[in-house]
Motif scaffolding. Structure first.
Motif, PDB file in Angstrom:
ATOM      1  N   THR A   1       0.528  -1.654  -0.297  1.00 15.85           N
ATOM      2  CA  THR A   1      -0.145  -0.352  -0.134  1.00 15.85           C
ATOM      3  C   THR A   1       1.212   1.325   0.180  1.00 15.85           C
ATOM      4  N   GLY A   2      -0.178   2.722  -0.014  1.00 18.30           N
ATOM      5  CA  GLY A   2       0.239   4.141  -0.483  1.00 18.30           C
ATOM      6  C   GLY A   2       1.527   3.805   1.216  1.00 18.30           C
TER       7      GLY A   2
ATOM      8  N   ALA B   1       1.849  10.288  -3.654  1.00 20.14           N
ATOM      9  CA  ALA B   1       0.558   9.581  -4.008  1.00 20.14           C
ATOM     10  C   ALA B   1       0.023   9.906  -4.763  1.00 20.14           C
TER      11      ALA B   1
ATOM     12  N   SER C   1       0.976   5.391  -4.108  1.00 19.16           N
ATOM     13  CA  SER C   1      -0.046   4.660  -3.753  1.00 19.16           C
ATOM     14  C   SER C   1      -0.556   4.434  -5.141  1.00 19.16           C
TER      15      SER C   1
ATOM     16  N   GLN D   1      -3.685   2.969  -4.705  1.00 21.87           N
ATOM     17  CA  GLN D   1      -4.880   2.534  -4.039  1.00 21.87           C
ATOM     18  C   GLN D   1      -6.040   3.055  -5.427  1.00 21.87           C
TER      19      GLN D   1
ATOM     20  N   GLY E   1       1.573  -0.037  -3.556  1.00 22.85           N
ATOM     21  CA  GLY E   1       1.900   1.196  -3.146  1.00 22.85           C
ATOM     22  C   GLY E   1       4.446   1.032  -3.880  1.00 22.85           C
TER      23      GLY E   1
END
Length: 387
Positions: free
Chosen positions: A62-63, A162, A184, A186, A197
């Protein structure tokens, strides 16, 4: 309900096609679905690093994990201080706080919404271990001033990128500026596999330490469980990487479109009484425009939220902007500075105002047509005049 007199049928997000399908089948049929034995993550890291001007990139889960891992690599330990913008998504501060560090919020520029270098300089102490500029909505922070400050103070920078996939500062990729950058993937981001990420690094030592820590401290060729550092399992899987390779191939043309649309939309919004679009810094020579942001200076938070609701009702994907991190319960749970909310708010007037009066539109709006930019402005103008 969508306004029937205006074309507000914006492109969907995420976007995908045959390239993503082919990538998923390719990952499936290689027979190895984790990065240690497969090829997709390795190939994605190489392509992502090259695209952003970095020698090294490491794909992670993930970020938020990207930020946490990079802070560890920079030597951030419990009790250290990490300077973060007060106006940002909470992950920026929580990545430091989860390591036992103290997040120190400082104010942002009222026009660009990016961290204020003068506020950063005033916040540096003997305990400061890192400075985390957040490139808000793809607008890069003042990397000239922050770079000089980092050199003079000896405090390293960690770019929270991000929002800044594909961004450039004075023609250089965001990851070519001499400091680690965390990205990121997401679901709402400019390229996505639902989650994910990456961290880019300027040197091999940082990359190798990050690799160890993201894989439970275990070297690539280890067969006898000789874990060399503490760490966690932040490894990206092969399926996500295969999708992200296709997403990366789409990114440049999508940025081209958003770069064309934002000046038009910003000009139209600026012509509406009471609306102030996010400012730009010409040294940011490529802005991917993660969000179309604007302010309604002087309105209350309640009024801003009413405007957002009305924009949504008219068919715009609108959102209230981030709340200042120190005005969330999460910020105070652990790793908060020893000062009151009012004290922090007193030195962060721009973050206070943005928390109250800022609105953003999803970046898919900027993939729309020129006619749709006029439609957006018409809806915003009408909502402000009638709601």
């Amino acid at each position: 309900m969508t306004d029937k007199t205006l074309d507000l049928d914006f492109p969907a997000w995420p976007q995908f096609g045959q390239d993503e399908r082919d990538g998923l089948i390719r990952a499936l049929e290689q027979g190895q679905w984790w990065r240690v034995a497969g090829r997709e993550v390795d190939d994605f890291e190489r392509e992502f690093a090259e695209f952003h001007g970095a020698p090294y990139a490491l794909a992670v889960t993930t970020g938020t994990h990207a930020l946490e891992l990079a802070l560890q690599v920079l030597g951030v330990e419990p009790g250290a201080e990490v300077i973060v913008p007060a106006f940002t998504f909470i992950s920026s501060s929580q990545a430091a706080q989860r390591l036992g560090a103290v997040a120190v919020p400082v104010d942002v520029d009222a026009g660009t919404y990016c961290i204020d270098p003068a506020a950063v300089e005033a916040a540096i102490t003997a305990r400061t271990a890192a400075i985390m500029p957040v490139h808000m909505a793809g607008q890069l922070c003042d990397m000239d001033a922050l770079g000089k400050l980092s050199t003079a103070s000896g405090v390293p920078l960690l770019q929270d990128a991000a929002h800044a996939h594909g961004a450039r500062w004075r023609g250089q990729g965001v990851a070519a500026l001499g400091s680690p950058a965390a990205f990121s993937f997401q679901n709402g981001k400019l390229m996505t596999a639902g989650e994910g990420g990456a961290v880019t690094f300027p040197d091999a030592d940082q990359y190798e330490m990050a690799f160890l820590r993201h894989s439970c401290g275990r070297p690539r060729t280890d067969r006898t469980y000789r874990h060399q550092t503490s760490g966690s399992n932040f490894r990206m899987n092969e399926f996500s990487a295969s999708v992200l390779r296709a997403q990366l191939a789409r990114l440049d043309s999508q940025i081209d479109t958003r770069e064309q649309r934002w000046p038009l939309l910003a000009g139209l919004l600026a012509g509406i009484p009471g609306v102030v679009p996010q400012a730009t810094d010409d040294r940011c020579t490529r802005n991917p425009h993660y969000m179309a942001m604007f302010r309604l200076p002087g309105v209350t938070e309640q009024r801003r939220n009413q405007v957002v609701d009305a924009l949504i009702a008219r068919g715009l994907p609108a959102f209230a902007a981030f709340r200042a991190i120190y005005r969330t319960n999460a910020f105070w749970e652990t790793g908060a500075p020893d000062e009151s909310v009012d004290a922090i708010a007193g030195r962060c007037p721009n973050s206070e105002a943005l928390s109250t009066d800022c609105v953003w539109l999803h970046h898919r709006t900027l993939l729309g047509s020129e006619q749709q930019m006029h439609a957006i402005a018409e809806v915003v103008s009408d909502v402000l005049a009638t709601s």
